[in-house]
Scaffold this motif. Structure first.
Motif, PDB file in Angstrom:
ATOM      1  N   VAL A  23       0.860  -1.167   0.245  1.00  0.00           N
ATOM      2  CA  VAL A  23      -0.043   0.019  -0.103  1.00  0.00           C
ATOM      3  C   VAL A  23       0.907   1.266   0.068  1.00  0.00           C
ATOM      4  CG1 VAL A  23      -1.672   1.465   1.449  1.00  0.00           C
ATOM      5  CG2 VAL A  23      -1.922  -0.982   1.109  1.00  0.00           C
ATOM      6  N   LEU A  24       2.092   1.166   0.652  1.00  0.00           N
ATOM      7  CA  LEU A  24       2.809   2.470   0.831  1.00  0.00           C
ATOM      8  C   LEU A  24       3.609   2.652  -0.644  1.00  0.00           C
ATOM      9  CD1 LEU A  24       4.596   1.865   4.410  1.00  0.00           C
ATOM     10  CD2 LEU A  24       2.883   3.746   3.692  1.00  0.00           C
ATOM     11  N   PHE A  25       4.135   1.470  -1.109  1.00  0.00           N
ATOM     12  CA  PHE A  25       4.680   1.573  -2.408  1.00  0.00           C
ATOM     13  C   PHE A  25       3.641   2.257  -3.447  1.00  0.00           C
ATOM     14  CE2 PHE A  25       5.612  -0.047  -6.670  1.00  0.00           C
ATOM     15  CZ  PHE A  25       6.860   0.504  -6.889  1.00  0.00           C
ATOM     16  N   PHE A  26       2.273   1.833  -3.525  1.00  0.00           N
ATOM     17  CA  PHE A  26       1.551   2.027  -4.413  1.00  0.00           C
ATOM     18  C   PHE A  26       1.078   3.515  -4.271  1.00  0.00           C
ATOM     19  CE2 PHE A  26      -2.997   3.392  -5.830  1.00  0.00           C
ATOM     20  CZ  PHE A  26      -2.830   2.543  -7.182  1.00  0.00           C
ATOM     21  N   ALA A  27       0.808   4.166  -3.168  1.00  0.00           N
ATOM     22  CA  ALA A  27       0.576   5.408  -2.731  1.00  0.00           C
ATOM     23  C   ALA A  27       1.882   6.512  -2.966  1.00  0.00           C
ATOM     24  CB  ALA A  27       0.253   5.700  -1.416  1.00  0.00           C
ATOM     25  N   LEU A  28       3.096   6.122  -2.633  1.00  0.00           N
ATOM     26  CA  LEU A  28       4.328   6.639  -2.730  1.00  0.00           C
ATOM     27  C   LEU A  28       4.791   6.946  -4.090  1.00  0.00           C
ATOM     28  CD1 LEU A  28       5.546   6.307   0.727  1.00  0.00           C
ATOM     29  CD2 LEU A  28       3.928   8.194  -0.099  1.00  0.00           C
ATOM     30  N   ALA A  29       4.741   5.685  -4.645  1.00  0.00           N
ATOM     31  CA  ALA A  29       5.377   5.599  -6.271  1.00  0.00           C
ATOM     32  C   ALA A  29       4.424   5.528  -7.369  1.00  0.00           C
ATOM     33  CB  ALA A  29       6.338   4.424  -6.215  1.00  0.00           C
ATOM     34  N   VAL A  30       3.394   4.665  -7.474  1.00  0.00           N
ATOM     35  CA  VAL A  30       2.426   4.558  -8.448  1.00  0.00           C
ATOM     36  C   VAL A  30       1.626   5.562  -8.533  1.00  0.00           C
ATOM     37  CG1 VAL A  30       0.952   2.874  -9.491  1.00  0.00           C
ATOM     38  CG2 VAL A  30       2.663   2.002  -8.463  1.00  0.00           C
ATOM     39  N   LEU A  31       0.755   5.814  -7.499  1.00  0.00           N
ATOM     40  CA  LEU A  31      -0.173   6.915  -7.655  1.00  0.00           C
ATOM     41  C   LEU A  31       0.379   8.279  -8.205  1.00  0.00           C
ATOM     42  CD1 LEU A  31      -3.203   7.382  -6.948  1.00  0.00           C
ATOM     43  CD2 LEU A  31      -2.668   8.105  -4.645  1.00  0.00           C
ATOM     44  N   PRO A  32       1.460   8.840  -7.667  1.00  0.00           N
ATOM     45  CA  PRO A  32       1.942  10.088  -8.173  1.00  0.00           C
ATOM     46  C   PRO A  32       2.337  10.056  -9.642  1.00  0.00           C
ATOM     47  CG  PRO A  32       3.058   9.635  -6.241  1.00  0.00           C
ATOM     48  CD  PRO A  32       2.256   8.300  -6.575  1.00  0.00           C
ATOM     49  N   THR A  33       2.949   9.105 -10.036  1.00  0.00           N
ATOM     50  CA  THR A  33       3.173   8.760 -11.490  1.00  0.00           C
ATOM     51  C   THR A  33       1.800   8.742 -12.416  1.00  0.00           C
ATOM     52  OG1 THR A  33       5.148   7.176 -11.038  1.00  0.00           O
ATOM     53  CG2 THR A  33       4.404   7.019 -13.259  1.00  0.00           C
ATOM     54  N   ALA A  34       0.731   8.133 -11.659  1.00  0.00           N
ATOM     55  CA  ALA A  34      -0.473   7.991 -12.527  1.00  0.00           C
ATOM     56  C   ALA A  34      -1.013   9.472 -12.388  1.00  0.00           C
ATOM     57  CB  ALA A  34      -1.557   6.906 -11.746  1.00  0.00           C
ATOM     58  N   ARG A  35      -0.997  10.357 -11.317  1.00  0.00           N
ATOM     59  CA  ARG A  35      -1.527  11.654 -11.084  1.00  0.00           C
ATOM     60  C   ARG A  35      -0.834  12.559 -11.986  1.00  0.00           C
ATOM     61  NH1 ARG A  35      -2.113  12.837  -4.872  1.00  0.00           N
ATOM     62  NH2 ARG A  35      -3.583  14.268  -5.530  1.00  0.00           N
ATOM     63  N   ALA A  36       0.414  12.284 -12.255  1.00  0.00           N
ATOM     64  CA  ALA A  36       0.998  12.966 -13.536  1.00  0.00           C
ATOM     65  C   ALA A  36       0.979  12.615 -14.974  1.00  0.00           C
ATOM     66  CB  ALA A  36       2.762  13.006 -13.300  1.00  0.00           C
ATOM     67  N   GLY A  37       0.117  11.635 -15.026  1.00  0.00           N
ATOM     68  CA  GLY A  37      -0.238  10.899 -16.472  1.00  0.00           C
ATOM     69  C   GLY A  37       0.873  10.332 -17.111  1.00  0.00           C
ATOM     70  N   ILE A  39       1.983   7.205 -17.017  1.00  0.00           N
ATOM     71  CA  ILE A  39       1.726   5.600 -16.900  1.00  0.00           C
ATOM     72  C   ILE A  39       0.411   5.566 -17.829  1.00  0.00           C
ATOM     73  CG2 ILE A  39       0.181   5.845 -14.871  1.00  0.00           C
ATOM     74  CD1 ILE A  39       1.400   3.175 -14.088  1.00  0.00           C
ATOM     75  N   ARG A  40       0.510   4.512 -18.536  1.00  0.00           N
ATOM     76  CA  ARG A  40      -0.712   4.071 -19.344  1.00  0.00           C
ATOM     77  C   ARG A  40      -1.941   3.547 -18.378  1.00  0.00           C
ATOM     78  NH1 ARG A  40       2.216  -0.053 -23.319  1.00  0.00           N
ATOM     79  NH2 ARG A  40       2.084  -1.046 -21.204  1.00  0.00           N
ATOM     80  N   ALA A  41      -3.151   3.807 -18.921  1.00  0.00           N
ATOM     81  CA  ALA A  41      -4.489   3.403 -18.304  1.00  0.00           C
ATOM     82  C   ALA A  41      -4.215   1.870 -18.105  1.00  0.00           C
ATOM     83  CB  ALA A  41      -5.543   3.856 -19.220  1.00  0.00           C
ATOM     84  N   SER A  42      -3.874   1.034 -19.007  1.00  0.00           N
ATOM     85  CA  SER A  42      -3.851  -0.467 -18.636  1.00  0.00           C
ATOM     86  C   SER A  42      -2.993  -0.906 -17.590  1.00  0.00           C
ATOM     87  CB  SER A  42      -3.493  -1.056 -20.058  1.00  0.00           C
ATOM     88  OG  SER A  42      -2.277  -0.826 -20.614  1.00  0.00           O
ATOM     89  N   VAL A  43      -1.792  -0.116 -17.615  1.00  0.00           N
ATOM     90  CA  VAL A  43      -1.013  -0.502 -16.587  1.00  0.00           C
ATOM     91  C   VAL A  43      -1.337  -0.217 -15.215  1.00  0.00           C
ATOM     92  CG1 VAL A  43       1.617  -0.114 -15.676  1.00  0.00           C
ATOM     93  CG2 VAL A  43       1.235  -0.185 -18.024  1.00  0.00           C
ATOM     94  N   PHE A  44      -1.840   1.222 -15.058  1.00  0.00           N
ATOM     95  CA  PHE A  44      -2.388   1.577 -14.000  1.00  0.00           C
ATOM     96  C   PHE A  44      -3.524   0.820 -13.236  1.00  0.00           C
ATOM     97  CE2 PHE A  44      -5.041   4.865 -11.455  1.00  0.00           C
ATOM     98  CZ  PHE A  44      -4.365   4.912 -10.239  1.00  0.00           C
ATOM     99  N   GLU A  45      -4.380   0.331 -14.287  1.00  0.00           N
ATOM    100  CA  GLU A  45      -5.665  -0.437 -13.970  1.00  0.00           C
ATOM    101  C   GLU A  45      -5.053  -1.943 -13.641  1.00  0.00           C
ATOM    102  OE1 GLU A  45      -9.482  -2.843 -15.624  1.00  0.00           O
ATOM    103  OE2 GLU A  45      -8.107  -2.381 -16.730  1.00  0.00           O
ATOM    104  N   SER A  46      -3.906  -2.414 -14.384  1.00  0.00           N
ATOM    105  CA  SER A  46      -3.464  -3.715 -13.576  1.00  0.00           C
ATOM    106  C   SER A  46      -2.939  -3.758 -12.207  1.00  0.00           C
ATOM    107  CB  SER A  46      -2.469  -4.178 -14.619  1.00  0.00           C
ATOM    108  OG  SER A  46      -1.641  -5.205 -14.387  1.00  0.00           O
ATOM    109  N   ILE A  47      -2.255  -2.527 -11.942  1.00  0.00           N
ATOM    110  CA  ILE A  47      -1.520  -2.234 -10.439  1.00  0.00           C
ATOM    111  C   ILE A  47      -2.724  -2.315  -9.483  1.00  0.00           C
ATOM    112  CG2 ILE A  47       0.060  -0.930  -9.387  1.00  0.00           C
ATOM    113  CD1 ILE A  47       1.467  -0.364 -11.938  1.00  0.00           C
ATOM    114  N   THR A  48      -3.901  -1.356  -9.915  1.00  0.00           N
ATOM    115  CA  THR A  48      -4.528  -1.181  -8.968  1.00  0.00           C
ATOM    116  C   THR A  48      -5.517  -2.402  -8.527  1.00  0.00           C
ATOM    117  OG1 THR A  48      -6.193  -0.410 -10.637  1.00  0.00           O
ATOM    118  CG2 THR A  48      -4.983   1.330  -9.427  1.00  0.00           C
ATOM    119  N   SER A  49      -5.667  -3.063  -9.783  1.00  0.00           N
ATOM    120  CA  SER A  49      -6.492  -4.537  -9.684  1.00  0.00           C
ATOM    121  C   SER A  49      -5.657  -5.487  -8.881  1.00  0.00           C
ATOM    122  CB  SER A  49      -6.615  -5.113 -10.832  1.00  0.00           C
ATOM    123  OG  SER A  49      -7.183  -6.333 -10.753  1.00  0.00           O
TER     124      SER A  49
END
Length: 153
Positions: A23-37, A39-49
């Motif tokens: 959860v910490l990795f997602f919120a501190l590494a993946v989420l900021p990358t997605a908020r900046a745009g 990352i591809r939607a399919s990758v973001f969906e896969s990671i959140t899933s």
């Protein structure tokens, strides 16, 4: 019985560490990358899933192992009448909060991801994933307090 308790405690600590860490990795590494745009939607969906699936599995494992540990180490009176028992009950509340926040974060992100968007779903989900991060950190703090045998007898 000591072997079963040791296995349960080991699984509980291992799953808890991996769950809070993911959860910490997602919120501190993946989420900021997605908020900046960035990352591809399919990758973001896969990671959140995957995070949601892992969170559900971890939640069940934590409930089973934690329930066993609480049942073998505490009575109803000691859960509600001692400092250590209050920490265990705090862990339960934080565990529920973490599970719920990850679920709501996924639901908020899922709608926009279906439209192949990333920034807006990430922004909509951010408060919930950041709340989950707070719950994860508090879970680790409470776990650390419980590992101190002389504390709050």
């Amino acid at each position: 019985m000591v072997l079963i308790d040791t296995i349960m405690a080991t699984v509980h600590l291992l799953v808890g560490g991996l769950w809070t860490g993911s959860v910490l990795f997602f919120a501190l590494a993946v989420l900021p990358t997605a908020r900046a745009g960035d990352i591809r939607a399919s990758v973001f969906e896969s990671i959140t899933s995957r995070l949601t699936t892992w969170s559900r599995l971890a939640s069940v494992l934590m409930f089973a192992t934690g329930g066993h540990l609480a049942g073998s180490r505490y009575t109803v009176g000691s859960l509600f009448g001692s400092g250590r028992g209050h920490l265990v009950l705090s862990m339960l509340a934080l565990w529920l909060a973490l599970t719920g926040l990850v679920e709501v974060g996924r639901a908020r992100a899922k709608d926009g991801i279906a439209e192949k968007k990333v920034r807006t779903p990430a922004e909509n989900a951010a408060p919930f994933y950041l709340g989950a991060t707070g719950a994860a950190v508090l879970l680790l703090v409470v776990a650390g307090l419980l590992l101190n045998p002389g504390l709050l007898n």
